[in-house]
Design a protein around this motif. Sequence first.
Motif, PDB file in Angstrom:
ATOM      1  N   UNK A  87       1.089  -1.305   0.050  1.00 53.55           N
ATOM      2  CA  UNK A  87      -0.312  -0.217   0.285  1.00 53.55           C
ATOM      3  C   UNK A  87       0.869   1.304   0.112  1.00 53.55           C
ATOM      4  N   UNK A  88       1.209   1.635  -1.173  1.00 51.03           N
ATOM      5  CA  UNK A  88       2.191   2.817  -1.230  1.00 51.03           C
ATOM      6  C   UNK A  88       1.462   4.168  -1.875  1.00 51.03           C
ATOM      7  N   UNK A  89       1.461   5.150  -0.855  1.00 48.94           N
ATOM      8  CA  UNK A  89       0.806   6.278  -1.397  1.00 48.94           C
ATOM      9  C   UNK A  89       1.379   7.376  -0.213  1.00 48.94           C
ATOM     10  N   UNK A  90       1.029   8.641  -0.601  1.00 49.97           N
ATOM     11  CA  UNK A  90       1.165   9.589   0.857  1.00 49.97           C
ATOM     12  C   UNK A  90       0.105   9.760   1.510  1.00 49.97           C
ATOM     13  N   UNK A  91       0.310  10.031   2.831  1.00 45.70           N
ATOM     14  CA  UNK A  91      -0.875  10.257   3.683  1.00 45.70           C
ATOM     15  C   UNK A  91      -0.427  11.701   4.186  1.00 45.70           C
ATOM     16  N   UNK A  92      -1.131  12.614   3.836  1.00 48.93           N
ATOM     17  CA  UNK A  92      -0.768  14.235   4.430  1.00 48.93           C
ATOM     18  C   UNK A  92      -1.649  14.368   5.572  1.00 48.93           C
ATOM     19  N   UNK A  93      -1.194  14.662   6.740  1.00 52.68           N
ATOM     20  CA  UNK A  93      -1.947  14.634   8.113  1.00 52.68           C
ATOM     21  C   UNK A  93      -1.916  16.448   8.259  1.00 52.68           C
ATOM     22  N   UNK A  94      -2.915  17.070   8.169  1.00 54.33           N
ATOM     23  CA  UNK A  94      -3.280  18.629   8.316  1.00 54.33           C
ATOM     24  C   UNK A  94      -3.704  18.923   9.636  1.00 54.33           C
ATOM     25  N   UNK A  95      -2.981  19.916  10.154  1.00 54.89           N
ATOM     26  CA  UNK A  95      -3.134  20.229  11.399  1.00 54.89           C
ATOM     27  C   UNK A  95      -4.649  20.549  11.674  1.00 54.89           C
ATOM     28  N   UNK A  96      -5.213  20.278  12.768  1.00 54.93           N
ATOM     29  CA  UNK A  96      -6.626  21.024  12.989  1.00 54.93           C
ATOM     30  C   UNK A  96      -7.018  22.380  12.722  1.00 54.93           C
TER      31      UNK A  96
END
Length: 360
Positions: A87-96
């Motif tokens: 499972x290769x992709x990017x996850x972008x975690x956006x600050x609340x």
Amino acid sequence: MEDNYEEYDNAFVGNLGDMGYGEDTQAAGEPASQIENKPKIFLMGLKRSGKSSIQKVVFHKMLPNETLFLESTSKVVKNDISNSSFVQFQIWDFPGQLDFFDPSFDYEYILNNCGAIVFVIDAQDEIIEALQKLHQTIAKVYQINPNIHFEVFIHKSDGLSDDHKIDRQRDIQQKTTEELADANINVHPSFYVTSIYDHSIFEAFSKVIQKLIPQLPTLENLLDVFISRSRIEKAFLVDVVSKIYVATDNSPVDMQTYELCSDMIDVVIDVSCIYGLKEEEEGLGYDQESHSVIKLNNGMVLYLKEVNKYLALVCLLRESNFDKHGLIDYNFICFKKAIEEVFSRKTTKAGAKKTIKKAN
Ligand SMILES: Nc1nc2c(ncn2[C@@H]2O[C@H](COP(=O)(O)OP(=O)(O)OP(=O)(O)O)[C@@H](O)[C@H]2O)c(=O)[nH]1
């Protein structure tokens, strides 16, 4: 804008092609442009809704209790799922607290390569503000890229009673559907009740990922044929590292069966790591030889086989149907060959595209 990003896990490997998944055909050290082109999943939602915890638990094997000590995210965190995973992709975690639609933020550019937005709502908290932000996000994103999948996680469900869970889900789903219909927005988000304290978060993420796998119908058909010819009850094609299932047969998924299959992977990997690796040898303890059969005390059998470097087939079947296990092994060889073909075709197609481009 780049300065806003913090990166970790710099192991960029794999050939995804266009929004797809495939065999590991490339060595580490991809050029920056290729990294940028990887399909992206954005994690959005209010502060403290649980975004960072989700990605830490699912992709970094963090224990749920350890997330209690996670600090609030202050920058966009780009997380490249490592080279050890299918499972290769990017996850972008956006600050609340980040205003995604601030004009100084180049959101149009980043939304163009986004496959799905996972919007996390803390189900234990007031939901009015979260719903406002969700509706606003869908409306704006839809104008820029209508192909993005919207996935709503009604999260921290562990703190709610069963009745309360159903009420919350109905409430959120109804308000969102009404709001989108009033605004003439033709988007149909999917809703999942999740918690990092059970397998619901893995199941929800599996479904999010599956929507981004172009070969999914083929994989499902292959699994259907395999289980019907082998008298198997349920089969999952699982990414060994994250334990996300990238496909399953068409019979309904029962959470307990998925939990069992996912626990079996842990058992096999743990035993292999402890007893299977040579001294000083490092690794996942998973290779072509990996297979296991576990007989349960309820007359069922768990059957695991390596499919490729990243994927395992995990099945549940009745012990009485396991008498002809030679047949199952034979069917598995055919299944594995077919899977190899599915992904080699993709790689060949990508290769051919590149050659044509070069010739031009
Ligand atoms: N009970 C429960 N708590 C959770 C769950 N998921 C996350 N949490 C807790 O929620 C708190 C906030 O989690 P974070 O992952 O930091 O939230 P975030 O959305 O990334 O927050 P920001 O970085 O501020 O945007 C932590 O204390 C987690 O332990 C869950 O499924 N159940």
